[in-house]
Scaffold this motif. Structure first.
Motif, PDB file in Angstrom:
ATOM      1  N   GLN A   1       0.922  -1.104  -0.286  1.00 62.06           N
ATOM      2  CA  GLN A   1       0.206  -0.043  -0.282  1.00 62.06           C
ATOM      3  C   GLN A   1       1.024   1.347   0.063  1.00 62.06           C
ATOM      4  OE1 GLN A   1      -3.418   0.802   0.968  1.00 62.06           O
ATOM      5  NE2 GLN A   1      -3.630  -1.104  -0.468  1.00 62.06           N
TER       6      GLN A   1
ATOM      7  N   ARG B   1      -8.168   4.212 -12.402  1.00 63.44           N
ATOM      8  CA  ARG B   1      -6.841   2.796 -11.526  1.00 63.44           C
ATOM      9  C   ARG B   1      -6.852   2.170 -12.678  1.00 63.44           C
ATOM     10  NH1 ARG B   1      -6.459   1.120  -6.546  1.00 63.44           N
ATOM     11  NH2 ARG B   1      -6.108  -0.847  -6.826  1.00 63.44           N
TER      12      ARG B   1
ATOM     13  N   TYR C   1      -7.762   6.699  -6.365  1.00 71.90           N
ATOM     14  CA  TYR C   1      -7.215   6.061  -5.604  1.00 71.90           C
ATOM     15  C   TYR C   1      -6.974   5.980  -4.258  1.00 71.90           C
ATOM     16  CZ  TYR C   1      -3.698   5.324  -9.685  1.00 71.90           C
ATOM     17  OH  TYR C   1      -3.946   4.499 -10.926  1.00 71.90           O
TER      18      TYR C   1
ATOM     19  N   SER D   1       1.768   8.065   0.421  1.00 72.41           N
ATOM     20  CA  SER D   1       2.532   7.310  -0.708  1.00 72.41           C
ATOM     21  C   SER D   1       1.571   8.421  -2.329  1.00 72.41           C
ATOM     22  CB  SER D   1       3.037   6.148  -0.665  1.00 72.41           C
ATOM     23  OG  SER D   1       4.131   5.599  -0.071  1.00 72.41           O
ATOM     24  N   GLN D   2       0.466   7.956  -2.114  1.00 71.02           N
ATOM     25  CA  GLN D   2      -0.102   8.428  -3.173  1.00 71.02           C
ATOM     26  C   GLN D   2       0.317   9.751  -3.318  1.00 71.02           C
ATOM     27  OE1 GLN D   2      -1.267   5.632  -4.303  1.00 71.02           O
ATOM     28  NE2 GLN D   2      -1.181   7.203  -6.167  1.00 71.02           N
TER      29      GLN D   2
ATOM     30  N   VAL E   1      -6.706  11.178  -8.243  1.00 68.52           N
ATOM     31  CA  VAL E   1      -6.138  10.820  -6.966  1.00 68.52           C
ATOM     32  C   VAL E   1      -6.829  10.555  -6.273  1.00 68.52           C
ATOM     33  CG1 VAL E   1      -5.854  12.987  -6.321  1.00 68.52           C
ATOM     34  CG2 VAL E   1      -4.600  11.413  -5.599  1.00 68.52           C
TER      35      VAL E   1
END
Lengths: 236, 220
Positions: A227, B65, B104, B153-154, B101
């Motif tokens: 993740q 996605r 996600y 992180s994204q 985004v």
């Protein structure tokens, strides 16, 4: 000169899809090989290979893929190495893939219990045999779902090759749109094509993941890495 | 090889680079904030919503996605005008990044919501909280804490991915690099400096996210 969108245009898009698939395949296969090297260096005993591979991962995870492609494409040409858009894209995507996959695989290798290494050593196996016969077969099971999942990322990333001028699906869509001026139609078709390439792989990855989870072999650290590819939670 | 490196030319271009950097930061920040809101709403809808909401959100998340961001960007910038909605490159970039985004984030937060133990919700009910309060105060709060690293992180990947919006000439860092190189022909210098700026940005952002994580998030 604007002409209507016809079946010939659809054919152009489908032909270009072959290049998207080819580029994805080359980058993914190249990435698999290089990722193995990165993962082994990341988990190696020596300091130097660890540091070099960590820097490599930082560099490719910390900069935009588009910049990596520009550096390769324009950089190499200026330095006197003639590089085509195809090779720049293939090499760039391979390096990018290997950094992300290498990091995922490092997690998989580290998730194999320490006792397995000790047992292999107790049996008198040396490092190459420990890793090939004992660790990799176990790590492979853990690695399969996220690796298939990353293939989706690779396919989507090949669209950036269009910015270098390589005629894959996205570039073909721009060209067809320039002649027919039907942006909504053209990009919808292209979205559907990408979706049909990617979604089955996403689905497969999720199914494999669920099967591993049902078997209870997924480790929490590995799930977290899955993740959190940039390791925010890992504040060492 | 007879190429002479000249980083000096770049020094004169620093105001442009700074403008580009600021727009990259602004676009990223807008997409983070709006994408987080969209993601949280989407996650709540896909867990607690009626069936048609769940189906719609599933379609949205899977569509985003499983298609490239560049194609989504072209849909917003070139496709929407065909429906009568014309956006400037910068606005189109902000919209496309947010929609991207958001999908996600919705998927990440949904996983976080589903991981909140049943007992927490029952405890909320026992305290006499209404459903909306339970979702907001108990479920969403715990879910966001659990998925904080994944979201961050994204967000960094989003900041790096924003370089793609140079394809529609939104004047962010990559587009500035393109225009400087086409004017000065100092291609290698421009791209290596800009790559270094991105690297510094992502390392810096990660450090900030980590400090916040250790000081506040992990501590609860």
């Amino acid at each position: 000169m604007i002409r209507d969108f016809s079946s010939a245009d659809l054919l152009i898009l489908l032909r270009a899809t072959q290049w998207t698939v080819a580029l994805s395949a080359v980058a993914f296969l190249g990435g698999l090989v290089m990722a193995l090297v990165i993962a082994l260096m990341r988990t190696a005993g020596g300091r130097l290979p660890r540091m070099v591979s960590a820097a490599y991962v930082e560099l490719f995870q910390g900069t935009p893929l588009l910049m990596q492609l520009f550096m390769l494409f324009f950089g190499a040409n200026i330095l006197g190495l003639p590089v085509s858009a195809w090779s720049a894209a293939a090499i760039g995507l391979t390096l990018y893939t290997s950094a992300f996959l290498g990091e995922i695989w490092r997690g998989c290798i580290e998730a194999v219990p320490r006792g397995q290494w000790d047992a292999a050593r107790a049996l008198g196996l040396r490092y190459p045999h420990q890793i090939v016969l004992i660790v990799i077969p176990q790590a492979l099971r853990l690695a399969t779902p996220p690796t298939v999942g990353f293939l989706v990322q690779v396919i989507k990333s090949t669209s950036l090759a269009s910015i270098l001028g390589f005629v894959e699906l996205t570039r073909a869509a721009q060209l067809v749109n320039n002649i027919t001026f039907r942006p909504l139609l053209v990009f919808s078709i292209v979205s559907v094509i990408y979706f049909m390439l990617c979604w089955p792989l996403s689905y497969l990855s999720r199914r494999l993941e669920a099967r591993l989870a049902a078997g209870g072999v997924r480790s929490p650290q590995l799930e977290a890495l899955d993740q959190d590819p940039l390791r925010i939670a890992d504040s060492r | 090889m007879n190429y002479v490196f000249q980083f000096g030319t770049l020094l004169r271009e620093w105001p442009l680079l700074l403008d580009g950097l600021l727009l990259t930061l602004r676009l990223s920040l807008i997409a983070m904030v709006c994408g987080l809101a969209l993601g949280a709403a989407g996650a709540i809808g896909s867990v607690y919503g009626p069936r048609w909401v769940k189906a719609g959100l599933f379609g949205y998340v899977e569509a985003i996605r499983n298609t490239p961001f560049l194609v989504q960007l072209f849909m917003v910038f070139l496709g929407l005008p065909a429906l009568g909605l014309r956006l400037s490159p910068n606005t189109a970039a902000a919209v496309a990044l947010t929609v991207n985004v958001g999908a996600y984030a919705a998927e990440i937060i949904r996983a976080g919501i589903e991981a909140v133990p049943r007992g927490q919700i029952e405890a909320g009910l026992a305290l006499g909280l209404r459903q909306a309060q339970i979702i907001r105060l108990v479920v969403l709060r715990q879910a966001l804490i659990a998925v904080y690293p994944a979201l961050c992180s994204q967000f960094i990947l989003l900041m790096l991915g924003s370089s793609v919006v140079s394809a529609i000439a939104a004047e962010e860092l990559t587009a500035v690099a393109n225009s400087i190189q086409s004017r000065t022909f100092r291609t290698f210098e421009v791209y290596s400096v800009v790559t270094a700026i991105y690297l510094a940005l992502s390392l810096g952002l990660r450090q900030v996210f980590r400090i916040v994580y250790v000081r506040w998030v992990r501590a609860g």
